[in-house]
Structures are given as structure tokens and as C-alpha cells.
Design an enzyme around this catalytic site. Structure first.
Site, PDB file in Angstrom:
ATOM      1  N   THR A  58       0.741  -1.271   0.140  1.00 57.78           N
ATOM      2  CA  THR A  58      -0.156  -0.119  -0.082  1.00 57.78           C
ATOM      3  C   THR A  58       0.923   1.232  -0.096  1.00 57.78           C
ATOM      4  OG1 THR A  58      -1.718   1.166   1.155  1.00 57.78           O
ATOM      5  CG2 THR A  58      -0.092   0.057   2.602  1.00 57.78           C
ATOM      6  N   HIS A  72       2.048 -11.135  14.612  1.00 50.88           N
ATOM      7  CA  HIS A  72       3.091 -11.547  15.501  1.00 50.88           C
ATOM      8  C   HIS A  72       2.771 -13.065  15.872  1.00 50.88           C
ATOM      9  CE1 HIS A  72       6.591 -11.135  17.688  1.00 50.88           C
ATOM     10  NE2 HIS A  72       6.328 -10.228  18.177  1.00 50.88           N
TER      11      HIS A  72
END
Length: 404
Positions: free
Chosen positions: A324, A376
Site C-alpha cells: 500500500t 506476531h
């Protein structure tokens, strides 16, 4: 209603689909109203195919069922506005154009024409039976002759502008205005919230000296455009660098399925594109197998389809990683939200001349901050940092990237 005229418009978080009547008839029953959320196989209404043949013929009805492009995906129904006839809602896809003439047009086309003050009688229809689609109106607006030609009737007055951030009344006296979210905007909001709530969201940052790749692009762009008809931007270089970094750190190119990690041995690179309908993320299929020129062509093609409202579900599904670029709007740094169920997204930002230390000397270099947001739960901080360092190294030495 003639065969081929728009019977209903289905809007999902990804695309808007205009569903035409397969046969001529009269819409005698509406099971859903405009804006209703519908599911796959729900009946939206009944079309009497015999009504146009005159009385005395036995009634034959065709049911219009919701059929969004993805299973189990909700959609909002927009049935074509129709006048009442004999106590029933009679189907008529012909909408009133700005100039007052009846033009066969889709609901989305009429809404856009109303907003822009376009006379639909001046717009060539490319839909079935000559129906004017939203894309036809968009293309009409983009033509120089269309933008300079006066419309047959003045556009409807715009809604009062919302109040400014300092609380001062907007022109016209309104301090606040309310606008209902579109189905797409609601779904985007839901998806972003799901991403934040379903992932262990973390972002790591680095910066890239764009000197080398800028010089390479500047040297090649004119020749590439002349010989290949492709405008060479920075994005294909980032796609190439990201693909090689994903090969080195495959967990970043994976997803979680229950208690299983699914590794993708290919890269369908999502490219975030701003369109009139909102942000969409089409993807370049098998970007890891393509040259920079091929990637550049594919990006240009999906970006044009996004602006023209012609993206297919294949364009929008199957992505494994996303890029992006907030830098095109002036963003200096940001923390992009993961495009769930992917586990990583790379945010690019504005190229800005900054003083940096080079071999003990201060030099002004074109620098870009980059940000990797990652899940994560399966990507350790070390992997995320090394992935971003790999992208940095490749972009700062594009020759190594091109032979890699």
C-alpha cells in the site's frame, strides 16, 4: 422491463454487480428493499414474464435470487426504481435522465448522473440492449467533450457542506450533516476491525535510500514507455523486491488456518488502489514469476479496472501479501492494517530529500520510510525486521534485484 435491462444491483464490500433481466416481463413482487442485506440464494423478487404479452396468457414468474460472487458473503440489494401499476410494483429499468428524457439505465448510473449533473441521453450505453451503466457515465465524464458540454438541465443542488473541524457553521448554516454508510464502507470497516481483533498486530519500520533505483528508473522510463507502452513507476520495483524477500522469509507469505500455518509457494501481490467507490485491493497473480515490465503492465491494468469499476472477483481474491502506497497522497509514515487473512502488509511512503550520513559525510538523499505490519502470532520480530532489511537492500542495489 426488456430483456437485458438492469433488474437488481448487488453491492458487496468488493464490487457492485448489476444483474440484468434474462427475459422481458414485469416485476410483480419485491421481497427485499433497497439497502437490505441479503444472503446467497435469497429471493429478491418475482418477474412475471407473461405480463408484457397481454392478458389471457398464463402467468409465468421468474424469481430473482441474490447471488454474490463469494459464497456466504452478504450483499446489499438495490432494485431498480419502478412506478406502481395496478397495485403492484411494475418493473421499469428506464430512469429519468437529467434532461427529462427516458433513458434505459442502471440505478448506479442514474445516481452518478444525478450527482454530476450528467444528461444520460448524451451517454452511449454499452450494457445489454443499450442500457447505460455506471462505467459508461464514468467514461463519459472522463472525455474532454463531455466535461465541457453543458448539460440539458442544471444539477440538483448539493447537500450543505459539513461543518469544519473548528465547529464553525458550514455554508448554508448547517453545523452537521449525516450520511449513511454504503454497504462497501460498512464491510471495509468490519474487515479492518476484524483484522485488528483477530491478529497480533505489530509494525516495524526502516528507511530506504532511493538514489540508485531513482537513477535507474529515470534512465529507463522514456525507453520503456516508447518501446513497451508502459509507464515505469517505483511500484514494480517494490513488488520485485518484496517477492524476493518473501522467498527468503516464507512465513511472511503465509496465513493461519485454525492451528495450521498455510505457506504459499507463489505470490499474488495485492496492490491497494483508491477508487471513487473506496479502497480496493486487486492483486497481481503469480507476481514472483514475472518481470518488472510484466508486473508494471499488470498493475496498470488492474488500476484502470479499479477506476472504471470493472474489477472482477478474480482480481480481488486470492492475494497472499499486500503493498500500500500512502506516499502518493503525501503520507510520510504510517502503520498499515493487515489485509486479513494475510499476515503481512508493506506500507510505502513519500520520497523526501533528507540529510543522511554517508561515509562520514552529510549528504542530501531521496529517502523513503517503509513500514511492515505483521501478525506476531506466527511472524517473529526477527523475521519481520530481516524481511524489511532485505527489501531495503534490494531497493538500494536494484542490479542485484534484477539478477536475483
Amino acid at each position: 422491463m426488456a430483456a437485458g435491462e438492469t433488474l437488481v444491483e448487488l453491492e458487496t464490500d468488493k464490487i457492485t454487480v448489476e444483474v440484468p433481466a434474462q427475459k422481458a416481463g414485469v416485476l410483480v413482487k419485491r421481497a427485499k428493499a433497497e439497502g437490505d442485506v441479503v444472503k446467497v440464494d435469497e429471493v429478491l423478487g418475482d418477474l412475471d414474464e407473461s405480463a408484457s404479452a397481454g392478458a389471457g396468457a398464463p402467468p409465468r414468474q421468474q424469481s430473482a435470487a441474490a447471488a454474490p460472487a463469494e459464497p456466504n458473503q452478504a450483499a446489499a440489494a438495490r432494485t431498480a426504481p419502478t412506478p406502481a401499476a395496478a397495485g403492484a410494483a411494475a418493473g421499469a429499468a428506464a430512469g429519468a435522465a437529467a434532461g427529462g428524457a427516458d433513458v434505459r439505465s442502471a440505478p448506479a448510473a442514474r445516481r452518478l448522473a444525478d450527482e454530476k449533473g450528467v444528461d444520460l441521453a448524451q451517454v452511449p450505453g454499452t450494457g445489454r440492449g443499450g442500457v447505460v451503466s455506471k462505467t459508461d457515465v464514468v467514461e463519459h465524464l472522463q472525455r474532454p467533450a463531455a466535461s465541457s458540454a453543458p448539460s440539458a438541465a442544471p444539477a440538483a443542488p448539493a447537500a450543505p457542506a459539513p461543518a469544519g473541524g473548528n465547529g464553525t457553521p458550514a455554508r448554508g448554516g448547517a453545523r452537521e450533516t449525516r450520511e449513511k454508510m454504503t454497504t462497501r464502507r460498512r464491510r471495509i470497516a468490519e474487515n479492518l476491525l476484524q483484522s485488528q481483533q483477530s491478529t497480533a498486530h505489530l509494525t516495524t519500520f526502516n528507511e530506504i535510500d532511493m538514489t540508485a533505483v531513482s537513477a535507474l528508473r529515470e534512465r529507463l522510463k522514456e525507453r520503456v514507455e516508447k518501446e513497451h507502452g508502459v509507464r515505469l513507476s517505483f511500484m514494480p520495483f517494490f513488488v520485485k523486491a518484496a517477492c524476493q524477500a518473501l522467498a527468503a522469509y516464507p512465513t511472511v507469505n503465509s496465513r493461519i488456518d485454525g492451528d495450521t500455518i498455510v505457506y504459499h509457494h507463489y505470490v499474488n501481490m495485492g496492490i491497494a488502489v483508491a477508487s471513487d467507490a473506496g479502497l480496493v485491493v486487486p492483486n497481481v497473480k503469480d507476481a514472483d514469476t514475472k518481470s518488472i515490465l510484466d508486473v508494471s503492465r499488470d498493475i496498470a491494468a488492474v488500476a484502470k479496472k479499479a477506476r472504471d469499476g470493472k474489477l472482477s472477483m478474480d482480481d480481488l481474491t486470492g492475494g497472499t501479501f499486500t503493498l500500500t502506497n500512502g506516499g502518493v497522497f503525501g503520507s510520510l509514515v504510517s502503520t498499515p492494517i493487515i489485509n486479513y487473512p494475510q499476515v503481512g502488509i508493506l506500507g510505502l511512503h513519500k520520497i523526501q530529500d533528507r540529510p543522511v550520513a554517508i561515509d562520514g559525510k552529510v549528504e542530501v538523499r531521496p529517502m523513503m520510510y517503509v513500514a511492515l505490519s505483521y501478525d506476531h502470532r506466527i511472524i517473529d520480530g526477527q523475521q519481520a525486521v530481516l524481511f524489511l532489511v532485505k527489501v531495503k537492500e534490494l531497493m538500494e542495489d536494484p542490479a542485484a534485484m534484477l539478477i536475483g
